[in-house]
Design a protein around this motif. Sequence first.
Motif, PDB file in Angstrom:
ATOM      1  N   VAL A  26       0.801  -1.233   0.000  1.00  0.00           N
ATOM      2  CA  VAL A  26       0.000   0.000   0.000  1.00  0.00           C
ATOM      3  C   VAL A  26       0.836   1.287   0.000  1.00  0.00           C
ATOM      4  CG1 VAL A  26      -1.973  -1.107   1.099  1.00  0.00           C
ATOM      5  CG2 VAL A  26      -0.227  -0.032   2.538  1.00  0.00           C
ATOM      6  N   GLY A  27       2.151   1.169   0.076  1.00  0.00           N
ATOM      7  CA  GLY A  27       2.997   2.361   0.017  1.00  0.00           C
ATOM      8  C   GLY A  27       3.058   3.152   1.300  1.00  0.00           C
ATOM      9  N   ARG A  28       2.708   2.518   2.419  1.00  0.00           N
ATOM     10  CA  ARG A  28       2.747   3.205   3.711  1.00  0.00           C
ATOM     11  C   ARG A  28       2.733   2.155   4.810  1.00  0.00           C
ATOM     12  NH1 ARG A  28      -2.252   3.500   1.372  1.00  0.00           N
ATOM     13  NH2 ARG A  28      -3.981   2.650   2.590  1.00  0.00           N
ATOM     14  N   VAL A  29       3.258   2.543   5.983  1.00  0.00           N
ATOM     15  CA  VAL A  29       3.214   1.638   7.125  1.00  0.00           C
ATOM     16  C   VAL A  29       3.449   2.445   8.395  1.00  0.00           C
ATOM     17  CG1 VAL A  29       5.698   1.068   7.068  1.00  0.00           C
ATOM     18  CG2 VAL A  29       4.068  -0.573   8.043  1.00  0.00           C
ATOM     19  N   LEU A  30       2.825   2.029   9.475  1.00  0.00           N
ATOM     20  CA  LEU A  30       3.039   2.617  10.796  1.00  0.00           C
ATOM     21  C   LEU A  30       3.692   1.548  11.665  1.00  0.00           C
ATOM     22  CD1 LEU A  30       2.584   5.002  12.773  1.00  0.00           C
ATOM     23  CD2 LEU A  30       0.403   3.944  13.387  1.00  0.00           C
ATOM     24  N   ILE A  31       4.898   1.843  12.152  1.00  0.00           N
ATOM     25  CA  ILE A  31       5.672   0.873  12.926  1.00  0.00           C
ATOM     26  C   ILE A  31       5.684   1.318  14.388  1.00  0.00           C
ATOM     27  CG2 ILE A  31       7.896  -0.274  13.174  1.00  0.00           C
ATOM     28  CD1 ILE A  31       8.481   0.542  10.258  1.00  0.00           C
ATOM     29  N   PRO A  32       5.103   0.545  15.293  1.00  0.00           N
ATOM     30  CA  PRO A  32       5.109   0.939  16.712  1.00  0.00           C
ATOM     31  C   PRO A  32       6.451   0.656  17.366  1.00  0.00           C
ATOM     32  CG  PRO A  32       4.015  -1.173  16.439  1.00  0.00           C
ATOM     33  CD  PRO A  32       4.355  -0.702  15.050  1.00  0.00           C
ATOM     34  N   ASP A  33       6.730   1.382  18.440  1.00  0.00           N
ATOM     35  CA  ASP A  33       7.906   1.116  19.288  1.00  0.00           C
ATOM     36  C   ASP A  33       9.178   0.984  18.453  1.00  0.00           C
ATOM     37  OD1 ASP A  33       6.202   1.022  21.543  1.00  0.00           O
ATOM     38  OD2 ASP A  33       5.684  -1.043  21.053  1.00  0.00           O
ATOM     39  N   ILE A  34       9.456   2.011  17.649  1.00  0.00           N
ATOM     40  CA  ILE A  34      10.558   1.935  16.701  1.00  0.00           C
ATOM     41  C   ILE A  34      11.919   2.043  17.384  1.00  0.00           C
ATOM     42  CG2 ILE A  34      10.466   4.414  16.225  1.00  0.00           C
ATOM     43  CD1 ILE A  34      11.245   1.663  13.636  1.00  0.00           C
ATOM     44  N   LEU A  35      12.018   2.816  18.482  1.00  0.00           N
ATOM     45  CA  LEU A  35      13.270   2.988  19.206  1.00  0.00           C
ATOM     46  C   LEU A  35      13.200   2.305  20.559  1.00  0.00           C
ATOM     47  CD1 LEU A  35      13.927   6.824  18.653  1.00  0.00           C
ATOM     48  CD2 LEU A  35      14.902   4.915  17.346  1.00  0.00           C
TER      49      LEU A  35
END
Length: 253
Positions: free
Chosen positions: A38-47
Motif C-alpha cells: 500500500v505504500g505506507r506503514v506505521l511501525i510501533p515502538d521503533i526505538l
Amino acid sequence: MIMLWSISLSEVAGINRHQFSLSGTIDQKAAAKTFKKVGRVLIPDILEPDGADLLLQHVSTMPEMNLVFINQLKHYDLSANGFENLDAEDKADIQNSVYSCAQREFGYMYKNYPISDLVQSGNCSALLKDFLEFLNTKSVLDALRRISGHQNIDYADAQATRFDPGHFLTSHNDSVAGKNRLVAYVLNLTPRWHPDWGGNLMLYDDDKNVMEVFVPKMNSLSLFAVGTQHAVSLVSPFARRPRAAITGWLRFR
C-alpha cells in the motif's frame, strides 16, 4: 525526571548516537510487506524506550523553535518566542489570515527546528545532531531500505516539529523537483495522544478520500511513499499537549 535543558553543558557534550538504538521488536518483514502492498506503514515502538524518552524531553522543552506558516502564498519563518510576545490582537490577525488563505490553497502553521540545516551551520543542539547521525548509520538506513524497498536511499534529513493547538498542515504530496525524496517519515514523540485532539496524519487517495489515518502514538514511525497526498489535521484548542515529532525524508544523492 530531569529535563534535558537543565543538564550541564559538559553532560550534553557527552551525549552521542549510542543513546539511540532501534527496538528489537520491529517486524521488518511484516512492515516491508505492508509498505510494498500500500505504500505506507506505521511501525510501533521503533526505538528503544530510553532514546525515545530523551528525544521527547528535548523536543518538548527546547525554547528556540521557529514558527513557520504560509500567508498570501508567502512562506514566513519567525521566532516562535517573538510571535508569542506579540499582543493578542496581532497574533489573532496573523492566525486568521493564515486560516483564510488555507481555505483556498496549500497552507500550514507549526513550530519547527531545522535539524539538518543547523547541523550544516554548526548550530544544532548536541542531542539532535547525534540523532541525525544515528539515522544515517548503515544499520538504520539498511533497515529503512528493507522496509521501503528503496535500495537507493542514501541518507535521511530531519526537522523537529511541534504542532500546538490551532496548528495544521493541509494536503500536499512532498514531491519537489531536485529534492530526490523517496520516502517521508514521521517519528512521533507525543505520549498519550488522543485522536479527538486532531494532529492526525491523514493519507488520501486521488479522489481525496481518506485511505488511512495514523494517530501520532508515542515512539511510532510513519513511513509513506513520496507522492502520497497527505495532511496533518488541525490540532484542537482542547488538546492537552503539543504534537511533537521528528520528520523528514529518505533521499538519494
